[in-house]
Design a protein around this motif. Structure first.
Motif, PDB file in Angstrom:
ATOM      1  N   LEU A 151       0.842  -1.201   0.000  1.00  0.00           N
ATOM      2  CA  LEU A 151       0.000   0.000   0.000  1.00  0.00           C
ATOM      3  C   LEU A 151       0.877   1.250   0.000  1.00  0.00           C
ATOM      4  CD1 LEU A 151      -2.766  -0.971   2.606  1.00  0.00           C
ATOM      5  CD2 LEU A 151      -2.987  -0.955   0.121  1.00  0.00           C
ATOM      6  N   GLU A 152       1.904   1.240   0.829  1.00  0.00           N
ATOM      7  CA  GLU A 152       2.774   2.413   0.934  1.00  0.00           C
ATOM      8  C   GLU A 152       3.562   2.643  -0.362  1.00  0.00           C
ATOM      9  OE1 GLU A 152       5.094   1.582   4.373  1.00  0.00           O
ATOM     10  OE2 GLU A 152       3.456   1.996   5.785  1.00  0.00           O
ATOM     11  N   GLU A 153       4.069   1.572  -0.949  1.00  0.00           N
ATOM     12  CA  GLU A 153       4.828   1.711  -2.194  1.00  0.00           C
ATOM     13  C   GLU A 153       3.960   2.279  -3.314  1.00  0.00           C
ATOM     14  OE1 GLU A 153       7.222  -1.566  -3.581  1.00  0.00           O
ATOM     15  OE2 GLU A 153       7.499  -2.285  -1.528  1.00  0.00           O
ATOM     16  N   LEU A 154       2.682   1.896  -3.323  1.00  0.00           N
ATOM     17  CA  LEU A 154       1.785   2.325  -4.392  1.00  0.00           C
ATOM     18  C   LEU A 154       1.012   3.586  -4.037  1.00  0.00           C
ATOM     19  CD1 LEU A 154       0.441  -1.212  -5.381  1.00  0.00           C
ATOM     20  CD2 LEU A 154       2.055   0.196  -6.656  1.00  0.00           C
ATOM     21  N   GLY A 155       1.239   4.100  -2.837  1.00  0.00           N
ATOM     22  CA  GLY A 155       0.554   5.321  -2.425  1.00  0.00           C
ATOM     23  C   GLY A 155      -0.936   5.138  -2.224  1.00  0.00           C
ATOM     24  N   LEU A 156      -1.324   3.964  -1.732  1.00  0.00           N
ATOM     25  CA  LEU A 156      -2.740   3.634  -1.551  1.00  0.00           C
ATOM     26  C   LEU A 156      -3.144   3.703  -0.079  1.00  0.00           C
ATOM     27  CD1 LEU A 156      -2.930   0.490  -3.876  1.00  0.00           C
ATOM     28  CD2 LEU A 156      -3.674   2.820  -4.425  1.00  0.00           C
ATOM     29  N   GLU A 157      -4.396   4.078   0.147  1.00  0.00           N
ATOM     30  CA  GLU A 157      -4.966   4.039   1.492  1.00  0.00           C
ATOM     31  C   GLU A 157      -5.469   2.624   1.786  1.00  0.00           C
ATOM     32  OE1 GLU A 157      -5.016   6.544   3.640  1.00  0.00           O
ATOM     33  OE2 GLU A 157      -4.045   7.924   2.229  1.00  0.00           O
ATOM     34  N   MET A 158      -5.664   2.336   3.065  1.00  0.00           N
ATOM     35  CA  MET A 158      -6.250   1.051   3.444  1.00  0.00           C
ATOM     36  C   MET A 158      -7.656   0.961   2.838  1.00  0.00           C
ATOM     37  SD  MET A 158      -5.469  -1.694   5.217  1.00  0.00           S
ATOM     38  CE  MET A 158      -4.207  -1.186   6.407  1.00  0.00           C
ATOM     39  N   PRO A 159      -7.959  -0.075   2.050  1.00  0.00           N
ATOM     40  CA  PRO A 159      -9.291  -0.169   1.436  1.00  0.00           C
ATOM     41  C   PRO A 159     -10.389  -0.354   2.481  1.00  0.00           C
ATOM     42  CG  PRO A 159      -8.072  -2.211   1.110  1.00  0.00           C
ATOM     43  CD  PRO A 159      -7.105  -1.217   1.691  1.00  0.00           C
ATOM     44  N   VAL A 160     -11.513   0.321   2.279  1.00  0.00           N
ATOM     45  CA  VAL A 160     -12.636   0.250   3.207  1.00  0.00           C
ATOM     46  C   VAL A 160     -13.861  -0.353   2.529  1.00  0.00           C
ATOM     47  CG1 VAL A 160     -14.223   1.594   4.642  1.00  0.00           C
ATOM     48  CG2 VAL A 160     -11.791   2.204   4.551  1.00  0.00           C
ATOM     49  N   THR A 161     -14.193   0.154   1.357  1.00  0.00           N
ATOM     50  CA  THR A 161     -15.392  -0.319   0.659  1.00  0.00           C
ATOM     51  C   THR A 161     -15.032  -1.410  -0.344  1.00  0.00           C
ATOM     52  OG1 THR A 161     -15.209   1.257  -1.162  1.00  0.00           O
ATOM     53  CG2 THR A 161     -16.363   2.003   0.835  1.00  0.00           C
ATOM     54  N   LEU A 162     -16.054  -2.059  -0.872  1.00  0.00           N
ATOM     55  CA  LEU A 162     -15.846  -3.068  -1.912  1.00  0.00           C
ATOM     56  C   LEU A 162     -15.166  -2.461  -3.138  1.00  0.00           C
ATOM     57  CD1 LEU A 162     -19.297  -4.890  -1.644  1.00  0.00           C
ATOM     58  CD2 LEU A 162     -17.081  -5.867  -1.012  1.00  0.00           C
ATOM     59  N   ASP A 163     -15.554  -1.238  -3.489  1.00  0.00           N
ATOM     60  CA  ASP A 163     -14.928  -0.561  -4.629  1.00  0.00           C
ATOM     61  C   ASP A 163     -13.458  -0.272  -4.338  1.00  0.00           C
ATOM     62  OD1 ASP A 163     -17.286  -0.611  -6.067  1.00  0.00           O
ATOM     63  OD2 ASP A 163     -17.874   1.438  -5.531  1.00  0.00           O
ATOM     64  N   ASP A 164     -13.165   0.192  -3.116  1.00  0.00           N
ATOM     65  CA  ASP A 164     -11.773   0.417  -2.721  1.00  0.00           C
ATOM     66  C   ASP A 164     -10.960  -0.870  -2.860  1.00  0.00           C
ATOM     67  OD1 ASP A 164     -12.468   2.989  -1.956  1.00  0.00           O
ATOM     68  OD2 ASP A 164     -12.612   2.494   0.178  1.00  0.00           O
ATOM     69  N   PHE A 165     -11.564  -1.948  -2.386  1.00  0.00           N
ATOM     70  CA  PHE A 165     -10.868  -3.226  -2.377  1.00  0.00           C
ATOM     71  C   PHE A 165     -10.582  -3.684  -3.801  1.00  0.00           C
ATOM     72  CE2 PHE A 165     -10.438  -7.814  -1.904  1.00  0.00           C
ATOM     73  CZ  PHE A 165      -9.614  -7.899  -0.801  1.00  0.00           C
ATOM     74  N   TYR A 166     -11.557  -3.540  -4.674  1.00  0.00           N
ATOM     75  CA  TYR A 166     -11.366  -3.899  -6.083  1.00  0.00           C
ATOM     76  C   TYR A 166     -10.225  -3.080  -6.688  1.00  0.00           C
ATOM     77  CZ  TYR A 166     -12.190  -3.901 -11.125  1.00  0.00           C
ATOM     78  OH  TYR A 166     -12.021  -3.979 -12.477  1.00  0.00           O
ATOM     79  N   ASP A 167     -10.241  -1.776  -6.462  1.00  0.00           N
ATOM     80  CA  ASP A 167      -9.193  -0.906  -7.013  1.00  0.00           C
ATOM     81  C   ASP A 167      -7.812  -1.290  -6.479  1.00  0.00           C
ATOM     82  OD1 ASP A 167     -11.120   0.493  -8.413  1.00  0.00           O
ATOM     83  OD2 ASP A 167     -11.277   2.110  -6.926  1.00  0.00           O
ATOM     84  N   THR A 168      -7.759  -1.675  -5.215  1.00  0.00           N
ATOM     85  CA  THR A 168      -6.484  -2.080  -4.612  1.00  0.00           C
ATOM     86  C   THR A 168      -5.961  -3.356  -5.259  1.00  0.00           C
ATOM     87  OG1 THR A 168      -7.054  -1.058  -2.484  1.00  0.00           O
ATOM     88  CG2 THR A 168      -5.348  -2.757  -2.456  1.00  0.00           C
ATOM     89  N   LEU A 169      -6.844  -4.329  -5.464  1.00  0.00           N
ATOM     90  CA  LEU A 169      -6.426  -5.576  -6.103  1.00  0.00           C
ATOM     91  C   LEU A 169      -5.942  -5.335  -7.533  1.00  0.00           C
ATOM     92  CD1 LEU A 169      -9.114  -8.156  -4.892  1.00  0.00           C
ATOM     93  CD2 LEU A 169      -6.850  -7.701  -3.935  1.00  0.00           C
ATOM     94  N   VAL A 170      -6.632  -4.454  -8.236  1.00  0.00           N
ATOM     95  CA  VAL A 170      -6.210  -4.107  -9.599  1.00  0.00           C
ATOM     96  C   VAL A 170      -4.802  -3.500  -9.568  1.00  0.00           C
ATOM     97  CG1 VAL A 170      -6.628  -2.569 -11.559  1.00  0.00           C
ATOM     98  CG2 VAL A 170      -8.536  -3.825 -10.531  1.00  0.00           C
ATOM     99  N   ALA A 171      -4.578  -2.600  -8.625  1.00  0.00           N
ATOM    100  CA  ALA A 171      -3.262  -1.967  -8.504  1.00  0.00           C
ATOM    101  C   ALA A 171      -2.183  -2.996  -8.175  1.00  0.00           C
ATOM    102  CB  ALA A 171      -3.308  -0.882  -7.432  1.00  0.00           C
ATOM    103  N   PHE A 172      -2.503  -3.951  -7.291  1.00  0.00           N
ATOM    104  CA  PHE A 172      -1.543  -5.007  -6.958  1.00  0.00           C
ATOM    105  C   PHE A 172      -1.202  -5.828  -8.206  1.00  0.00           C
ATOM    106  CE2 PHE A 172      -2.592  -5.522  -2.127  1.00  0.00           C
ATOM    107  CZ  PHE A 172      -2.038  -4.277  -1.901  1.00  0.00           C
TER     108      PHE A 172
END
Length: 528
Positions: free
Chosen positions: A183-204
């Motif tokens: 998360l820190e390397e990619l500049g992402l916040e901790m995911p909270v919502t389902l949409d956040d989580f999806y976006d985080t997985l895409v970024a990973f």
């Protein structure tokens, strides 16, 4: 020489007396599974059990089935005419017909009068916590075992509570992990919502993480990850007011859950082997840093891996933390989480073979006293634990075992992890805290406080004999079909346009009757 001969003579004459004194001690036989069998050879190795025998003047004979043969050996045990005095098992779930049948078949004793006459400590506890008393009764009011209860010192307390002060606790021991350094390397916040989580997985995935989300299928289900966002559980659960049984797999929210999981699978965000991956494979993927998010236990799938990765590469930035199950909206309060009821449906029954019920009851009741509670949970002060800021903690002997054992394995000689007593949540925290990262402990708090208000399961209800056969016949067919369709929907083998037809099929298999049986059992439970 004469002095030596005299000493030998004295000892020789004394031996019959010593043997006689030992023989006069009441003997109690106890059958239970052996925990930590990789470091303990038998329950005789548990030091608190050795100490308790001396304090109580009892001669305990411990028996344990070979590892992995609990069910087989239990079947042989109950079929025998000569059973151990005490048997620790899941009497209301694994004895045919449940605890009521075990009492009716003269396999175990009803304990109501025994507790009142011989077990003052347990009696006082059940009077203080009537909800636990309700959980260990049959529908006809018979107490069938001395329970294993999970307890915790109330939040905010300045000091560790004794057995009567610790409250029965709904333990959450499983959840989701996410790699904070990613998360820190990619500049992402901790995911909270389902949409956040999806976006985080895409970024990973775009960053090169091979399996953005993984976990054994059982862990993914048990953790209630994703399904809790839709205010349902995977199987039977209680509605928010606790009065009605519902079946999650026919709820409208279940279709939304399947739709979300299908999206993750179709886009390669969910491990393509999620349905078949086992624990060994999961550990391998974690150690190879091939995944960004996974589900499991803090020790098995977080602490051990952290220590191993950093022992091989002290400069590694790999750092997993506990993650709240994602929500539909940021302000949503999740309702259902993975949480065990305080009574774990396991306990110690006194069998009808017991010749000295008072002695057996004395042994069991001791661990419901303040002294016995500390002994069975922590061992001996100064040896296995010490107080720091009002709370018991491991001594240096446990933290740095001279034989090279991990703190958890070193502590195995000093306590029983599961059994007919009040398990102290603090010991669980200390065990998790023995790993290098404090997140092994804080992850438990994250899941417990944010993943939901209620257990995603039913309380320990029991079915009547005439209900059991009907239930098993209909529910087994329903479960087999629902399990099969869940995977087909997620993997896209069956279109979600077929969801309504799927629900109709489940009702046609007898779901209405199954729900009526579950509801009747819940009503009887609430009336105990």
């Amino acid at each position: 020489m004469k002095r030596l001969l005299a000493l030998v003579l004295v000892l020789t004459l004394a031996l019959p007396c010593l043997a006689s004194a030992e023989d006069e001690k009441p003997t109690v036989t106890l059958w239970a599974s052996l925990e930590f069998s990789d470091v303990l050879s038998s329950l005789n190795d548990v030091i608190p059990y050795q100490i308790a025998q001396e304090r109580l003047g009892l001669n305990m004979v411990f028996q344990s089935p070979p590892t992995g043969q609990d069910a087989e050996q239990f079947g042989l045990l109950i079929a025998s005419d000569e059973r151990p005095d005490i048997v620790i098992y899941e009497w209301n779930g694994k004895y045919p017909g449940g605890a009521e049948a075990a009492i009716a078949n003269r396999v175990i004793l009803e304990l109501n009068d025994i507790i009142e006459e011989y077990m003052p400590n347990l009696s006082a506890y059940l009077e203080k916590y009537p909800e636990i008393a309700k959980m260990i009764k049959t529908d006809s009011g018979k107490i069938y075992n001395v329970p294993y209860v999970y307890t915790a010192t109330p939040a905010g307390s300045e000091h560790h509570a004794s057995i009567s002060g610790r409250v029965p606790a709904y333990e959450t021991y499983m959840g989701m992990f996410i790699r904070q350094e990613l998360l820190e390397e990619l500049g992402l916040e901790m995911p909270v919502t389902l949409d956040d989580f999806y976006d985080t997985l895409v970024a990973f995935k775009e960053y090169g993480v091979e399996f953005p989300l993984t976990g054994t299928w059982n862990n993914l289900l048990e953790s209630a990850a994703f399904v809790s966002a839709f205010d349902i559980a995977h199987d039977f659960f209680l509605d928010a007011d606790g009065s009605t049984v519902r079946y999650g797999r026919v709820e409208e929210g279940y279709k939304d859950y399947l739709t979300y999981m299908n999206k993750l699978y179709a886009e390669g965000l969910l491990d393509p082997d999620f349905a078949v991956i086992d624990g060994t494979t999961l550990k391998s993927k974690i150690l190879k840093q091939q995944t960004g998010v996974w589900t499991g236990y803090t020790s098995t799938y977080m602490g051990v891996q952290y220590d191993q990765i950093h022992s091989e590469n002290p400069d590694s930035k790999w750092y997993p933390v506990g993650l709240t199950n994602p929500k539909q909206t940021e302000d949503q309060t999740l309702l259902y989480r993975q949480a065990s009821y305080p009574y774990r449906n396991s306990g110690a029954a006194i069998t009808t073979s017991c010749k000295n019920v008072e002695a057996a009851a004395k042994w069991l009741d001791y661990f419901w006293s303040d002294e016995g509670d500390m002994l069975i949970n922590w061992g001996v002060e100064g040896e296995s634990y010490q107080y720091v800021n009002g709370y018991p903690t491991f001594t240096d002997k446990i933290k740095n075992d001279p034989n090279g054992l991990s703190p958890t394995n070193a502590f195995a000689f000093w306590r029983i992890q599961n059994g007919p007593f009040c398990m102290d949540h603090q010991t669980r925290l200390m065990s998790k805290g023995s790993y290098s990262t404090p997140e092994s402990v804080t992850a438990l708090t994250v899941w417990e406080t944010t993943n939901g208000l209620y257990p995603a399961a039913l309380p320990p209800i029991t079915l009547l004999e005439e209900e059991s056969a009907v239930y098993a016949d209909k529910y087994n067919e329903i479960k087999t079909y629902a399990d099969e369709m869940r995977l087909k929907f997620i993997m896209g083998e069956v279109s979600l346009d077929e969801f309504d037809a799927y629900v109709d099929n489940i009702y046609s298999m007898g779901l209405e009757q199954v729900l009526e049986i579950e509801q009747a059992a819940l009503d009887r439970y609430n009336a105990r």
